[in-house]
Design a protein around this motif. Structure first.
Motif, PDB file in Angstrom:
ATOM      1  N   MET A  56       0.834  -1.209   0.000  1.00 27.11           N
ATOM      2  CA  MET A  56       0.000   0.000   0.000  1.00 27.11           C
ATOM      3  C   MET A  56       0.868   1.258   0.000  1.00 27.11           C
ATOM      4  O   MET A  56       0.540   2.248  -0.659  1.00 27.11           O
ATOM      5  N   ASP A 103     -16.004  -1.354  -1.568  1.00 30.12           N
ATOM      6  CA  ASP A 103     -15.391  -0.746  -0.381  1.00 30.12           C
ATOM      7  C   ASP A 103     -15.803  -1.478   0.894  1.00 30.12           C
ATOM      8  O   ASP A 103     -15.780  -0.915   1.980  1.00 30.12           O
ATOM      9  N   SER A 247     -11.730  -7.312   5.491  1.00 29.36           N
ATOM     10  CA  SER A 247     -11.737  -6.673   6.817  1.00 29.36           C
ATOM     11  C   SER A 247     -11.209  -7.586   7.907  1.00 29.36           C
ATOM     12  O   SER A 247     -10.354  -7.195   8.687  1.00 29.36           O
ATOM     13  N   PHE A 252      -8.490  -5.098   7.355  1.00 30.87           N
ATOM     14  CA  PHE A 252      -8.845  -3.942   6.521  1.00 30.87           C
ATOM     15  C   PHE A 252     -10.130  -3.245   6.984  1.00 30.87           C
ATOM     16  O   PHE A 252     -10.796  -2.599   6.182  1.00 30.87           O
ATOM     17  N   VAL A 255      -9.231   0.136   6.306  1.00 29.61           N
ATOM     18  CA  VAL A 255      -8.722   0.367   4.939  1.00 29.61           C
ATOM     19  C   VAL A 255      -9.869   0.322   3.926  1.00 29.61           C
ATOM     20  O   VAL A 255      -9.926   1.113   3.003  1.00 29.61           O
ATOM     21  N   ARG A 256     -10.785  -0.609   4.103  1.00 29.61           N
ATOM     22  CA  ARG A 256     -11.991  -0.813   3.319  1.00 29.61           C
ATOM     23  C   ARG A 256     -11.758  -1.501   1.977  1.00 29.61           C
ATOM     24  O   ARG A 256     -11.275  -0.882   1.025  1.00 29.61           O
ATOM     25  N   LEU A 257     -12.080  -2.757   1.897  1.00 28.32           N
ATOM     26  CA  LEU A 257     -12.031  -3.502   0.637  1.00 28.32           C
ATOM     27  C   LEU A 257     -12.830  -4.796   0.776  1.00 28.32           C
ATOM     28  O   LEU A 257     -12.687  -5.507   1.768  1.00 28.32           O
ATOM     29  N   SER A 290     -10.780   2.127  -3.406  1.00 28.31           N
ATOM     30  CA  SER A 290      -9.511   2.859  -3.427  1.00 28.31           C
ATOM     31  C   SER A 290      -8.399   2.026  -4.082  1.00 28.31           C
ATOM     32  O   SER A 290      -8.287   0.821  -3.821  1.00 28.31           O
ATOM     33  N   SER A 293      -6.155   0.530  -1.407  1.00 30.78           N
ATOM     34  CA  SER A 293      -6.709  -0.694  -0.795  1.00 30.78           C
ATOM     35  C   SER A 293      -6.555  -1.878  -1.745  1.00 30.78           C
ATOM     36  O   SER A 293      -6.235  -2.988  -1.312  1.00 30.78           O
TER      37      SER A 293
END
Ligand code: PLP
Length: 421
Positions: A56, A103, A247, A252, A255-257, A290, A293
């Motif tokens: 990242m 996300d 997550s 994450f 971070v969100r994915l 993102s 991510s």
């Protein structure tokens, strides 16, 4: 002034956490020096692993150069990430084109509701993660309130209890359009076996229902006989959408994915496919996950990343084992915690007469300073249960186990329970 969306008044979720907070506040107001330990939250505690972090950082630095800068990413995720998810998670069973990177699963669950609208009936496991019901309620998918079942009429609870093996007798269930399903389950930590999945897929087929399968906790499955995806079940592509997330396995949550699978084979009752609508909703409601991510997601799925994330999940599973062993050693009945990060602690009515899960939550909080979640907060069938989360640093879990042991040995509630046996 603008009128409030009247459906929002019907939500209960925020009430649960604000009620828990008010109990904590009351305790800390009395004695601010108390060090609470939370086994309440489902949030991860361990840092993102070095290999994934580095990927990242590299992507971030690339975006900070003229040559490496990119704006919006592809609508449904980087093709190489969709392919990697297909290879690693589905062993090629799912076409990369049917994988829609997002996300996070929480956001996709809300979008599922946008997809199906408010007119449908929804069957949902009781107890369950609140988002399936809450998003439906916000959309107006309620009908009238059924005071006996404590639930809105368009929402059909599938009670999950020890006496039905945390499944449900499908022959007694009324037809619903949508069936929301989570396994390994939050909050019970229990899993469905292959046969139960097959029964659900067959049930959905014969009723022309669509299953919304939430697979976010499948990285915690260690028992090889339990399916890792609903698509391992023959016929599932015609009846199921699956959501997943980085997550809980890669840390994450911030971070969100995540991703959803919407197979081309999945059709509406008029024979038209569902996926074009999913594409439309995805592109309308957000502009792609993102890029940073997604670089992390790619690293999480390569050989090194998989090794690191497995070690992290093993850490949480060992936490669960510590809590499980401590409590079962004290004579409690516990479900979950073997292929999931949650333990579902049973306080049977017969042994704890007149006590609710809120009473037990309060007694544990006040006597051991450990925060748990009363099972009834996840649905009426959660009454008489307490959810414990195994997310946390090892020392915190060891301390919590010690405190719970002390609580069990000294609480008047337990003395009463032992006496009644
Ligand atoms: N589904 C379940 C069952 C969860 O427990 C959670 C989070 O706790 C989510 C979905 C949300 O996942 P994400 O962080 O990907 O939005």
């Amino acid at each position: 002034m603008v009128a409030r969306n009247s459906h929002l008044e019907k939500l209960k979720g925020t009430y649960l956490f604000s009620q828990i907070d008010s109990y904590k506040k009351k305790l800390l107001d009395k004695d601010p020096s108390i060090q609470l330990i939370s086994l309440g939250t489902g949030d991860t505690s361990e840092p993102i692993t070095p290999h994934i972090t580095q990927a990242m950082v590299t992507e971030c630095q690339r975006l900070g150069t003229l040559e490496g800068y990119r704006g919006y990413g592809p609508d449904f995720g980087l093709p190489q990430l969709r392919k990697k998810i297909s290879d690693v998670h589905y062993k090629g069973l799912v076409d990369p084109e049917d994988i829609y990177v997002s996300d996070g699963a929480g956001c996709d669950i809300a979008r599922w509701q946008m997809l199906f609208g408010a007119q449908h009936t929804l069957a949902v496991q009781d107890p369950s993660y609140p988002a399936y019901v809450d998003n439906g309620v916000i959309m107006g998918q309620t009908g009238t309130f059924d005071a006996d079942k404590k639930i809105y009429k368009k929402i059909v609870p599938l009670a999950m209890r020890p006496d039905n093996n945390f499944f449900c007798d499908l022959s007694t269930i009324e037809k619903t359009d949508i069936i929301a399903l989570c396994s390994p389950n939050n909050p019970t930590g229990t899993t469905l076996n292959r046969e139960q999945f097959q029964q659900l897929v067959d049930f959905a087929k014969s009723n022309q229902s669509i299953i919304l399968y939430d697979a976010v906790y499948t990285p915690f499955i260690r028992d090889k006989s339990i399916p890792q995806s609903i698509y391992e079940i023959p016929g599932a592509k015609e009846v199921a959408i699956e959501c997943h997330s980085f997550s809980k396995s890669a840390g994450f949550t911030g971070v969100r994915l995540g991703w959803s699978v919407v197979p081309k084979e999945l059709k509406y009752d008029d024979g038209t496919p569902v996926y074009p609508d999913w594409q439309r909703i995805s592109t309308t409601s957000f502009n792609g996950a993102s890029l940073i991510s997604q670089a992390g997601g790619l690293a999480a799925l390569d050989e090194k990343g998989l090794q690191e994330t497995k070690a992290q999940v093993d850490h949480y599973l060992m936490n669960a084992k510590i809590l499980r062993d401590t409590l079962s050693g004290l004579g409690f009945t516990i479900y979950g915690g073997e292929n999931a990060p949650y333990l579902w602690l049973h306080f049977p009515k017969a042994d704890y007469p007149g006590l609710t899960s809120w009473d037990i939550f309060e007694d544990i909080l006040n006597r051991s300073h450990v925060v748990t979640i009363p099972g009834s907060g996840f649905g009426p069938a959660g009454e008489n249960f307490i959810r414990l989360s195994a997310f946390g640093h090892r020392q915190k879990i060891l301390d919590a186990a010690k405190r719970l042991k002390n609580w069990a040995e000294t609480s008047p509630l337990n003395l009463q329970a032992t006496a009644s046996k």
